[in-house]
Motif scaffolding. Structure first.
Motif, short mmCIF file in Angstrom:
data_model
loop_
_atom_site.label_atom_id
_atom_site.label_comp_id
_atom_site.label_asym_id
_atom_site.label_seq_id
_atom_site.Cartn_x
_atom_site.Cartn_y
_atom_site.Cartn_z
N SER A 1 19.19 -18.24 32.30
CA SER A 1 18.74 -17.99 33.67
C SER A 1 18.91 -16.51 33.94
CB SER A 1 19.57 -18.81 34.65
OG SER A 1 20.79 -18.15 34.90
N ILE A 2 18.27 -16.03 34.97
CA ILE A 2 18.26 -14.60 35.25
C ILE A 2 19.67 -14.06 35.48
CG2 ILE A 2 17.89 -14.72 37.76
CD1 ILE A 2 15.85 -12.48 35.43
N ASN A 3 20.57 -14.95 35.95
CA ASN A 3 21.95 -14.52 36.24
C ASN A 3 22.76 -14.24 34.99
OD1 ASN A 3 21.41 -14.87 38.96
ND2 ASN A 3 22.03 -17.02 38.90
N ASP A 4 22.31 -14.81 33.87
CA ASP A 4 23.04 -14.59 32.63
C ASP A 4 22.84 -13.18 32.11
OD1 ASP A 4 23.86 -17.22 32.62
OD2 ASP A 4 22.10 -17.90 31.50
N ILE A 5 21.77 -12.54 32.53
CA ILE A 5 21.41 -11.26 31.96
C ILE A 5 21.95 -10.12 32.81
CG2 ILE A 5 19.48 -9.82 31.18
CD1 ILE A 5 17.85 -12.47 31.05
N VAL A 6 22.85 -9.32 32.21
CA VAL A 6 23.42 -8.18 32.92
C VAL A 6 22.70 -6.91 32.48
CG1 VAL A 6 25.58 -6.96 33.39
CG2 VAL A 6 25.63 -9.40 32.83
N ASP A 7 22.29 -6.10 33.43
CA ASP A 7 21.61 -4.82 33.14
C ASP A 7 20.40 -4.99 32.21
OD1 ASP A 7 23.58 -3.56 34.60
OD2 ASP A 7 24.83 -3.19 32.83
N GLY A 8 19.69 -6.08 32.30
CA GLY A 8 18.50 -6.29 31.47
C GLY A 8 18.80 -6.44 29.98
N ASP A 9 20.08 -6.68 29.65
CA ASP A 9 20.46 -6.75 28.24
C ASP A 9 20.44 -8.20 27.75
OD1 ASP A 9 21.63 -6.63 25.75
OD2 ASP A 9 23.06 -5.07 26.34
N ILE A 10 19.25 -8.63 27.27
CA ILE A 10 19.11 -10.03 26.84
C ILE A 10 19.93 -10.30 25.58
CG2 ILE A 10 17.45 -11.84 26.23
CD1 ILE A 10 15.35 -10.29 27.71
N ASP A 11 19.93 -9.34 24.64
CA ASP A 11 20.68 -9.54 23.39
C ASP A 11 22.13 -9.91 23.68
OD1 ASP A 11 18.30 -8.04 22.60
OD2 ASP A 11 19.28 -7.95 20.64
N ASN A 12 22.74 -9.15 24.59
CA ASN A 12 24.14 -9.39 24.90
C ASN A 12 24.35 -10.74 25.56
OD1 ASN A 12 26.31 -7.83 24.11
ND2 ASN A 12 25.66 -6.11 25.38
N ALA A 13 23.34 -11.20 26.29
CA ALA A 13 23.48 -12.47 26.97
C ALA A 13 23.40 -13.64 25.98
CB ALA A 13 22.40 -12.62 28.05
N ILE A 14 22.64 -13.48 24.90
CA ILE A 14 22.47 -14.64 24.01
C ILE A 14 23.25 -14.56 22.71
CG2 ILE A 14 20.13 -15.19 24.83
CD1 ILE A 14 19.43 -14.10 21.85
N ALA A 15 23.67 -13.37 22.28
CA ALA A 15 24.29 -13.29 20.97
C ALA A 15 25.53 -12.42 20.99
CB ALA A 15 23.30 -12.74 19.94
N ARG A 16 26.50 -12.75 20.14
CA ARG A 16 27.65 -11.88 19.96
C ARG A 16 27.22 -10.68 19.15
NH1 ARG A 16 32.71 -14.47 20.30
NH2 ARG A 16 32.46 -16.64 20.91
N PRO A 17 27.96 -9.57 19.30
CA PRO A 17 27.63 -8.42 18.46
C PRO A 17 27.85 -8.74 16.98
CG PRO A 17 29.53 -7.96 19.87
CD PRO A 17 29.06 -9.31 20.22
N PHE A 18 27.22 -7.94 16.11
CA PHE A 18 27.34 -8.18 14.67
C PHE A 18 28.78 -7.96 14.21
CE2 PHE A 18 27.61 -6.27 10.43
CZ PHE A 18 27.23 -7.38 9.69
N LYS A 19 29.26 -8.87 13.38
CA LYS A 19 30.61 -8.75 12.83
C LYS A 19 30.52 -8.82 11.31
CE LYS A 19 35.20 -10.58 13.40
NZ LYS A 19 36.04 -11.58 14.01
N TYR A 20 31.11 -7.82 10.67
CA TYR A 20 31.04 -7.78 9.20
C TYR A 20 32.22 -8.52 8.59
CZ TYR A 20 31.40 -5.79 4.51
OH TYR A 20 31.51 -5.63 3.16
N ARG A 21 31.94 -9.32 7.59
CA ARG A 21 33.02 -10.01 6.88
C ARG A 21 33.04 -9.52 5.44
NH1 ARG A 21 32.63 -15.66 6.27
NH2 ARG A 21 30.38 -15.33 6.24
N HIS A 22 34.13 -8.89 5.05
CA HIS A 22 34.23 -8.39 3.68
C HIS A 22 34.60 -9.53 2.74
CE1 HIS A 22 34.68 -5.49 0.53
NE2 HIS A 22 35.88 -5.97 0.23
N LEU A 23 33.69 -9.85 1.84
CA LEU A 23 33.92 -10.99 0.96
C LEU A 23 34.38 -10.54 -0.42
CD1 LEU A 23 30.77 -13.10 1.83
CD2 LEU A 23 33.08 -13.35 2.70
N GLY A 24 34.62 -9.25 -0.56
CA GLY A 24 35.05 -8.76 -1.87
C GLY A 24 33.90 -8.09 -2.59
N SER A 25 34.20 -7.01 -3.30
CA SER A 25 33.17 -6.39 -4.11
C SER A 25 33.51 -6.66 -5.56
CB SER A 25 33.07 -4.90 -3.84
OG SER A 25 34.21 -4.44 -3.18
N LEU A 26 32.53 -6.62 -6.36
CA LEU A 26 32.75 -6.94 -7.76
C LEU A 26 32.20 -5.84 -8.63
CD1 LEU A 26 31.41 -10.46 -7.26
CD2 LEU A 26 33.61 -10.07 -8.34
N ALA A 27 32.94 -5.47 -9.64
CA ALA A 27 32.37 -4.58 -10.63
C ALA A 27 32.74 -5.14 -11.99
CB ALA A 27 32.93 -3.17 -10.47
#
Ligand code: FAD
Ligand code: MG
Ligand code: MG
Ligand code: MG
Ligand code: MG
Length: 562
Positions: A477-503
């Motif tokens: 609904s229109i109330n969910d959206i703050v400052d026209g920022d739809i992304d922030n209203a529907i999704a969490r910011p990107f979070k990186y998960r380090h799963l280990g690197s391999l060589a």
């Protein structure tokens, strides 16, 4: 229809009317994805069908499973096991593919200027949503003579290396070849000791020791040499220290010549000239002859990414990558139109810049700042006069971490940093002091690694978010959206998960799990390494092919001769 500079604008694709499903999609928003690598494929695999009219633009029409490219370069794996047609991948979402390169983005017109490779033909592709995932190019460090070296980025590069190894081995067997020439043909020089360089060195070593003696004269084994030129004192220096040391020991044992503290000065047709810093601090210029020289000294910015940063110069401040916010939106482009993921992008945390918003949010939710009750609106002036105790600062940081997962680690250092910003020892900070503190936190945020793992996670995140955005018109609904920022209203910011690197180093894999914990081993590690990549491969087809390759290698040895 004509676009700027009288170039045509693409309206329909040749296959836009191929099926009722595709025809239906013409009316959906246009999602354009630049690139066919890890980021793009992660996105395409997580987007719901029929949400967007999808177009992928890339000069390369296949996805490449890069972590195993070093194996393909020496024949441990068949190249075709590591490639997947981008058309197959796009088909799942009824999308389109264009084999071309993006040159420039016109942000206000929402057009991408596209060039047909090998020609001077150009056209425009319109978009509603654009995701830039163009990756990176090799870093040249301004060194002369790179044309005499090989790179390892594409499938063609792997073919070229494989061909050169075989040609050199055959030449080494001819009666007309002198001893000196033979040594040179069998000298492998690797510039750069990051994961790619190390893996290639290990693969070449295994190949020469395990398989070649079966079909080539035994004498060749004594003439072969492998050299790694590295500017730092350690190899694999982005990894855990235990791993770096293990790899160095392993290479010493395997008689791989490690030239550390050495900087390549120039590459000649058959030798590398480099400066080595001695233990006493003097610099000696040395040279090493080669039959094959691999250049893998890190990544540099892709030309399109460079252009984007230049066009948005007012907002973009990083010279090495396109900056995005925590929602992966390109900073400076119209909000929510353009995203960037993978090697070509970096996330800017901007804590200092948004400090007053954060403080505002904090005091609205806090009990102790009672003056809010008397004010209806918290003015900028209120914020300037706010005093936060150490304890409140801690709470503020917890709140900010939730909105900026990438800054969480740096924010956890605040307790140590705080006294520096409280010179009078009030055990409180005023707004200006908080802002300065956040500036320091910003500088302590470590940037995300340029890896397949990261690109793929960002791609998945974008695929899911883009589908959510399409559905948001019915769920928000229109109330969910703050400052026209739809992304922030529907999704969490990107979070990186380090799963280990391999060589991979010579029949044992080093596995960098998580900070503080690492696992180094022999046979177990090899299987762990293989099974992880196995599970990661994109399609059933490549999974079967990879499995066949491993079986083959186990039973018949490598297949470099065919
Ligand atoms: P890429 O996968 O590089 O894809 C970029 C795409 O964009 C390509 O399809 C390219 O053709 C296309 N493109 C370029 N310019 C344009 C343009 N102007 N317009 C349109 N399209 C364009 N990472 C790991 O995590 N683990 C590993 O073990 C590992 N091993 C590696 C081994 C090798 C030999 C190499 C080369 C890389 C390795 N990496 C590894 C790194 C990993 O491959 C990259 O981090 C990853 O590919 C980045 O994904 P991306 O989507 O950002 O870019
Ligand atoms: Mg990509
Ligand atoms: Mg790739
Ligand atoms: Mg990218
Ligand atoms: Mg890459």
């Amino acid at each position: 229809i004509g676009g700027p500079e009288n170039l045509p604008i693409l309206t329909d694709h040749l296959d836009s009317f191929d099926s009722p499903a595709k025809e239906e999609l013409r009316r959906k928003p246009h999602l354009v994805i630049l690139g066919s690598g890890w980021g793009s494929v992660g996105l395409l695999g997580n987007l719901d069908k029929n949400d967007y009219d999808v177009t992928v633009i890339s000069p390369i029409n296949y996805f490449l499973f890069t972590p195993m490219l070093p194996c393909a370069a020496v024949g441990t794996l068949e190249l075709k096991s590591l490639m997947e047609s981008i058309r197959h991948i796009v088909r799942r979402v009824n999308g389109h593919y264009l084999e071309a390169s993006a040159e420039k983005i016109l942000f206000s017109e929402k057009l991408i200027k596209v060039k047909v490779p090998g020609t001077e033909q150009r056209f425009y592709v319109p978009y509603d949503k654009l995701v830039i995932a163009v990756g990176s190019t090799s870093n040249t460090h301004g060194v002369k003579g790179l044309q005499y070296s090989n790179q390892l980025k594409t499938a063609e590069d792997a073919v070229e290396i494989r061909r050169k190894i075989v040609t050199n081995l055959e030449k080494a067997c001819l009666p007309t070849t002198t001893d000196e020439e033979r040594k040179k043909l069998l000298s492998f020089v690797i510039c750069g000791a990051g994961p790619t360089g190390v893996e290639v060195a290990a693969e070449i070593f295994d190949l020469l020791n395990e398989d070649l003696t079966r079909s080539f004269p035994k004498i060749l084994r004594q003439e072969i040499s492998i050299h790694i030129i590295q500017s730092r004192s350690h190899i694999l220096n982005t990894y855990d220290k235990a791993i770096s040391e293990y790899a160095m020991k392993r290479f010493e044992h395997d008689q791989i010549d490690l030239l550390t503290n050495s900087r390549v000065r120039e590459i000649l047709p058959d030798q590398v000239i480099f400066d080595q810093k001695t233990a006493s601090g003097e610099i000696e210029t040395k040279s090493v002859p080669f039959g094959l020289c691999l250049w893998s000294t890190g990544v540099a910015q892709n030309p399109l990414a460079q252009q984007v940063v230049k066009d948005l110069a007012g907002s973009q401040k990083n010279k090495r990558a396109i900056e995005t916010d925590a929602q992966l939106r390109v900073i400076g482009a119209p909000l929510g139109d353009v995203y960037a993921i993978g090697d070509c992008a970096t996330v800017r945390t901007e804590l200092a810049e948004h400090c007053s918003d954060y403080v505002r949010k904090y005091i609205i939710g806090s009990q102790s700042h009672k003056f809010i009750r008397s004010h209806h609106i918290i003015t900028d002036d209120d914020i300037k006069h706010v005093d936060l105790t150490y304890n409140e600062l801690k709470q503020l940081c917890t709140q900010i971490s939730q909105m900026n997962p990438l800054a969480a680690e740096a924010l956890s250092l605040v307790e140590e940093l705080v006294p520096k910003y409280d010179p009078e020892g009030r055990r409180k900070l005023n707004f200006d002091q908080v802002k300065l503190l956040m500036k320091e936190v910003d500088s302590k945020v470590t940037s995300l690694p340029a890896t397949a793992q990261r690109a793929n996670q960002q791609g998945k995140y974008m695929g899911k978010k883009l589908s959510k955005l399409r559905k948001s018109s019915t769920t928000l609904s229109i109330n969910d959206i703050v400052d026209g920022d739809i992304d922030n209203a529907i999704a969490r910011p990107f979070k990186y998960r380090h799963l280990g690197s391999l060589a991979y180093i010579g029949n044992s894999a080093v596995f960098d799990f998580a900070p503080g914990y690492s696992f180094v081993g022999d046979i177990v590690a090899v299987y762990l390494w293989r099974s992880i990549y196995f599970a990661q491969s994109v399609s059933f087809r490549t999974r079967v092919l990879l499995f066949m390759d491993w079986l083959n290698r186990g039973i018949f040895g490598r297949d470099i001769l065919t």
